[in-house]
Design a protein around this motif. Structure first.
Motif, PDB file in Angstrom:
ATOM      1  N   ARG A   9      11.668  -5.698  -5.164  1.00  0.00           N
ATOM      2  CA  ARG A   9      10.692  -6.447  -5.780  1.00  0.00           C
ATOM      3  C   ARG A   9       9.911  -7.775  -5.056  1.00  0.00           C
ATOM      4  O   ARG A   9      10.554  -7.208  -3.849  1.00  0.00           O
ATOM      5  CB  ARG A   9      11.340  -7.674  -6.886  1.00  0.00           C
ATOM      6  CG  ARG A   9      12.606  -6.834  -8.286  1.00  0.00           C
ATOM      7  CD  ARG A   9      12.673  -7.485  -8.259  1.00  0.00           C
ATOM      8  NE  ARG A   9      13.909  -5.941  -9.727  1.00  0.00           N
ATOM      9  CZ  ARG A   9      14.426  -6.780 -10.923  1.00  0.00           C
ATOM     10  NH1 ARG A   9      13.700  -7.663 -11.098  1.00  0.00           N
ATOM     11  NH2 ARG A   9      15.220  -5.844 -11.174  1.00  0.00           N
TER      12      ARG A   9
ATOM     13  N   HIS B 259       1.097  -1.546   0.329  1.00  0.00           N
ATOM     14  CA  HIS B 259      -0.331   0.094   0.014  1.00  0.00           C
ATOM     15  C   HIS B 259       1.105   0.922  -0.402  1.00  0.00           C
ATOM     16  O   HIS B 259       0.468   1.994  -1.195  1.00  0.00           O
ATOM     17  CB  HIS B 259      -0.876   0.459   1.066  1.00  0.00           C
ATOM     18  CG  HIS B 259      -1.729   1.127   1.424  1.00  0.00           C
ATOM     19  ND1 HIS B 259      -2.445   1.496   0.881  1.00  0.00           N
ATOM     20  CD2 HIS B 259      -1.608   2.891   2.217  1.00  0.00           C
ATOM     21  CE1 HIS B 259      -3.221   2.486   0.918  1.00  0.00           C
ATOM     22  NE2 HIS B 259      -2.441   3.030   1.941  1.00  0.00           N
ATOM     23  N   ASN B 260       2.155   1.397   0.868  1.00  0.00           N
ATOM     24  CA  ASN B 260       3.214   2.626   0.301  1.00  0.00           C
ATOM     25  C   ASN B 260       3.433   2.497  -0.361  1.00  0.00           C
ATOM     26  O   ASN B 260       3.740   3.733  -0.665  1.00  0.00           O
ATOM     27  CB  ASN B 260       3.862   2.555   1.548  1.00  0.00           C
ATOM     28  CG  ASN B 260       2.992   1.773   3.134  1.00  0.00           C
ATOM     29  OD1 ASN B 260       1.903   2.626   3.759  1.00  0.00           O
ATOM     30  ND2 ASN B 260       3.756   2.029   4.717  1.00  0.00           N
ATOM     31  N   MET B 261       3.883   1.764  -0.949  1.00  0.00           N
ATOM     32  CA  MET B 261       4.530   1.540  -2.111  1.00  0.00           C
ATOM     33  C   MET B 261       3.667   2.187  -3.583  1.00  0.00           C
ATOM     34  O   MET B 261       3.966   2.990  -3.977  1.00  0.00           O
ATOM     35  CB  MET B 261       5.423  -0.095  -2.627  1.00  0.00           C
ATOM     36  CG  MET B 261       6.570  -0.344  -1.839  1.00  0.00           C
ATOM     37  SD  MET B 261       6.442  -2.194  -2.241  1.00  0.00           S
ATOM     38  CE  MET B 261       7.508  -1.541  -3.865  1.00  0.00           C
ATOM     39  N   ALA B 262       2.557   2.300  -3.531  1.00  0.00           N
ATOM     40  CA  ALA B 262       1.702   2.509  -4.588  1.00  0.00           C
ATOM     41  C   ALA B 262       0.892   4.152  -4.002  1.00  0.00           C
ATOM     42  O   ALA B 262       0.783   5.181  -5.204  1.00  0.00           O
ATOM     43  CB  ALA B 262       0.111   1.488  -4.454  1.00  0.00           C
TER      44      ALA B 262
ATOM     45  N   ASP C  88       9.966   4.109  -1.674  1.00  0.00           N
ATOM     46  CA  ASP C  88      10.449   3.193  -0.833  1.00  0.00           C
ATOM     47  C   ASP C  88      11.744   1.762  -1.156  1.00  0.00           C
ATOM     48  O   ASP C  88      12.459   0.903  -0.660  1.00  0.00           O
ATOM     49  CB  ASP C  88       9.116   2.083  -0.920  1.00  0.00           C
ATOM     50  CG  ASP C  88       8.454   2.289   0.013  1.00  0.00           C
ATOM     51  OD1 ASP C  88       8.076   2.768   1.293  1.00  0.00           O
ATOM     52  OD2 ASP C  88       6.979   2.370  -0.271  1.00  0.00           O
TER      53      ASP C  88
ATOM     54  N   ASP D 189      13.379  -0.091  -4.378  1.00  0.00           N
ATOM     55  CA  ASP D 189      13.145  -0.800  -5.971  1.00  0.00           C
ATOM     56  C   ASP D 189      12.335  -2.030  -5.610  1.00  0.00           C
ATOM     57  O   ASP D 189      13.399  -3.240  -6.146  1.00  0.00           O
ATOM     58  CB  ASP D 189      14.553  -0.869  -6.810  1.00  0.00           C
ATOM     59  CG  ASP D 189      15.221   0.798  -7.401  1.00  0.00           C
ATOM     60  OD1 ASP D 189      13.617   1.652  -7.915  1.00  0.00           O
ATOM     61  OD2 ASP D 189      16.605   1.172  -7.169  1.00  0.00           O
TER      62      ASP D 189
ATOM     63  N   PRO E  61       5.078   6.540  -5.014  1.00  0.00           N
ATOM     64  CA  PRO E  61       6.035   5.572  -5.962  1.00  0.00           C
ATOM     65  C   PRO E  61       7.137   6.004  -6.219  1.00  0.00           C
ATOM     66  O   PRO E  61       7.506   6.684  -6.207  1.00  0.00           O
ATOM     67  CB  PRO E  61       5.521   5.214  -7.149  1.00  0.00           C
ATOM     68  CG  PRO E  61       4.079   6.184  -7.119  1.00  0.00           C
ATOM     69  CD  PRO E  61       3.932   6.911  -6.243  1.00  0.00           C
ATOM     70  N   GLY E  62       8.090   4.605  -5.961  1.00  0.00           N
ATOM     71  CA  GLY E  62       9.865   5.127  -5.468  1.00  0.00           C
ATOM     72  C   GLY E  62      10.165   5.223  -4.622  1.00  0.00           C
ATOM     73  O   GLY E  62      11.178   5.885  -4.074  1.00  0.00           O
TER      74      GLY E  62
END
Length: 148
Positions: free
Chosen positions: A129, A116-119, A125, A127, A122-123
Protein backbone atom coordinates in the motif's frame (compact mmCIF):
# COMPACT_ATOMS: atom_id res chain seq x y z
CA UNK A 1 30.46 -2.97 -45.80
CA UNK A 2 33.83 -2.85 -44.04
CA UNK A 3 32.19 -2.15 -40.68
CA UNK A 4 29.92 -5.18 -41.10
CA UNK A 5 32.95 -7.33 -41.80
CA UNK A 6 34.70 -6.00 -38.67
CA UNK A 7 31.68 -6.78 -36.50
CA UNK A 8 31.40 -10.32 -37.91
CA UNK A 9 35.14 -10.88 -37.51
CA UNK A 10 35.02 -9.66 -33.91
CA UNK A 11 32.10 -11.97 -33.11
CA UNK A 12 33.92 -14.95 -34.64
CA UNK A 13 37.08 -14.10 -32.67
CA UNK A 14 35.18 -13.80 -29.42
CA UNK A 15 33.31 -17.06 -30.01
CA UNK A 16 36.54 -18.89 -30.82
CA UNK A 17 38.48 -17.51 -27.84
CA UNK A 18 37.49 -20.20 -25.29
CA UNK A 19 38.47 -22.98 -27.72
CA UNK A 20 41.78 -21.28 -28.39
CA UNK A 21 42.53 -21.09 -24.68
CA UNK A 22 41.67 -24.76 -24.15
CA UNK A 23 43.97 -25.69 -27.01
CA UNK A 24 46.91 -24.02 -25.25
CA UNK A 25 47.44 -25.71 -21.85
CA UNK A 26 50.01 -23.15 -20.74
CA UNK A 27 47.35 -20.41 -20.86
CA UNK A 28 45.15 -19.67 -17.83
CA UNK A 29 41.46 -20.28 -18.28
CA UNK A 30 38.97 -17.47 -17.87
CA UNK A 31 37.77 -16.97 -14.31
CA UNK A 32 35.20 -14.65 -12.86
CA UNK A 33 36.70 -11.62 -11.18
CA UNK A 34 34.14 -11.93 -8.40
CA UNK A 35 31.85 -14.83 -7.57
CA UNK A 36 28.23 -14.55 -8.70
CA UNK A 37 26.27 -12.26 -6.41
CA UNK A 38 24.86 -13.85 -3.25
CA UNK A 39 26.08 -17.37 -3.99
CA UNK A 40 29.17 -17.53 -1.84
CA UNK A 41 28.80 -14.62 0.52
CA UNK A 42 27.20 -14.69 3.91
CA UNK A 43 24.13 -12.47 3.74
CA UNK A 44 23.67 -10.45 6.89
CA UNK A 45 20.53 -8.39 7.31
CA UNK A 46 21.45 -4.81 8.20
CA UNK A 47 20.06 -3.79 11.61
CA UNK A 48 17.22 -1.35 10.93
CA UNK A 49 17.79 0.51 14.18
CA UNK A 50 21.32 1.47 13.10
CA UNK A 51 20.45 2.75 9.61
CA UNK A 52 20.38 6.45 8.77
CA UNK A 53 16.96 8.06 8.40
CA UNK A 54 16.31 10.29 5.37
CA UNK A 55 14.90 13.77 5.92
CA UNK A 56 11.14 13.73 6.27
CA UNK A 57 10.98 10.11 7.42
CA UNK A 58 11.00 8.41 10.82
CA UNK A 59 12.82 5.51 12.43
CA UNK A 60 9.44 3.69 12.51
CA UNK A 61 9.19 3.96 8.72
CA UNK A 62 12.70 2.52 8.31
CA UNK A 63 11.79 -0.40 10.59
CA UNK A 64 8.55 -0.96 8.67
CA UNK A 65 10.43 -0.73 5.35
CA UNK A 66 12.87 -3.34 6.64
CA UNK A 67 9.96 -5.66 7.44
CA UNK A 68 8.38 -5.10 4.00
CA UNK A 69 11.74 -5.62 2.24
CA UNK A 70 12.23 -8.95 4.04
CA UNK A 71 8.68 -10.26 3.53
CA UNK A 72 7.51 -9.80 7.11
CA UNK A 73 4.91 -7.16 6.21
CA UNK A 74 2.65 -6.55 3.18
CA UNK A 75 3.91 -9.82 1.65
CA UNK A 76 6.99 -7.88 0.45
CA UNK A 77 9.26 -9.69 -1.98
CA UNK A 78 12.23 -7.30 -2.28
CA UNK A 79 14.82 -9.55 -0.64
CA UNK A 80 14.02 -12.42 -3.00
CA UNK A 81 15.77 -10.59 -5.84
CA UNK A 82 17.94 -8.06 -4.02
CA UNK A 83 19.23 -10.40 -1.30
CA UNK A 84 18.71 -10.40 2.44
CA UNK A 85 21.52 -7.86 2.74
CA UNK A 86 20.36 -5.80 -0.27
CA UNK A 87 23.65 -6.47 -2.07
CA UNK A 88 21.94 -8.09 -5.03
CA UNK A 89 21.55 -11.45 -6.69
CA UNK A 90 21.57 -12.63 -10.27
CA UNK A 91 17.98 -11.32 -10.49
CA UNK A 92 18.27 -7.97 -8.71
CA UNK A 93 20.90 -5.27 -8.51
CA UNK A 94 22.88 -4.20 -5.46
CA UNK A 95 20.92 -1.57 -3.55
CA UNK A 96 23.69 -0.81 -1.05
CA UNK A 97 26.32 0.67 -3.35
CA UNK A 98 24.56 4.01 -3.84
CA UNK A 99 24.54 3.59 -7.62
CA UNK A 100 21.08 3.10 -9.06
CA UNK A 101 20.19 2.11 -12.59
CA UNK A 102 16.68 3.56 -12.63
CA UNK A 103 16.89 6.52 -10.24
CA UNK A 104 19.13 9.14 -8.73
CA UNK A 105 18.92 7.41 -5.33
CA UNK A 106 16.58 9.93 -3.71
CA UNK A 107 13.64 8.50 -1.77
CA UNK A 108 11.17 10.00 -4.25
CA UNK A 109 12.98 8.45 -7.22
CA UNK A 110 13.31 5.09 -5.44
CA UNK A 111 9.56 5.23 -4.78
CA UNK A 112 8.97 5.97 -8.49
CA UNK A 113 11.05 2.93 -9.43
CA UNK A 114 9.16 0.69 -7.00
CA UNK A 115 5.82 1.91 -8.38
CA UNK A 116 7.05 1.31 -11.93
CA UNK A 117 8.14 -2.23 -11.06
CA UNK A 118 4.77 -2.89 -9.46
CA UNK A 119 3.00 -1.69 -12.64
CA UNK A 120 5.19 -3.81 -14.91
CA UNK A 121 4.76 -7.01 -12.89
CA UNK A 122 1.57 -6.73 -10.83
CA UNK A 123 1.54 -8.86 -7.69
CA UNK A 124 5.24 -9.75 -7.86
CA UNK A 125 6.25 -7.19 -5.22
CA UNK A 126 3.65 -8.16 -2.64
CA UNK A 127 0.55 -6.40 -1.38
CA UNK A 128 2.13 -2.99 -0.90
CA UNK A 129 0.00 0.00 0.00
CA UNK A 130 1.18 3.63 -0.23
CA UNK A 131 2.58 3.64 3.33
CA UNK A 132 4.46 0.39 2.62
CA UNK A 133 5.94 1.86 -0.57
CA UNK A 134 7.05 5.01 1.26
CA UNK A 135 8.62 2.91 4.01
CA UNK A 136 10.47 0.50 1.71
CA UNK A 137 11.74 3.40 -0.45
CA UNK A 138 13.10 5.05 2.72
CA UNK A 139 14.62 1.71 3.78
CA UNK A 140 16.38 1.28 0.42
CA UNK A 141 17.69 4.84 0.72
CA UNK A 142 18.92 3.97 4.23
CA UNK A 143 20.80 0.82 3.20
CA UNK A 144 22.41 2.76 0.37
CA UNK A 145 23.62 5.46 2.79
CA UNK A 146 24.74 3.16 5.57
CA UNK A 147 28.20 3.63 7.06
CA UNK A 148 30.57 0.76 6.33
Amino acid sequence: MASRFNVVAACVAIAAAPDALRAQPDQQEFRLVTPPLSISREQIRPPADALPVPDGFSREQIVHGDRVFHGEAANGQCSVCHGIDGKGTANGNDLTAGMFVWSDGSVSQLKRTILHNMAVAPGMDGDLRPADIDAVAAYVWAISHRSP
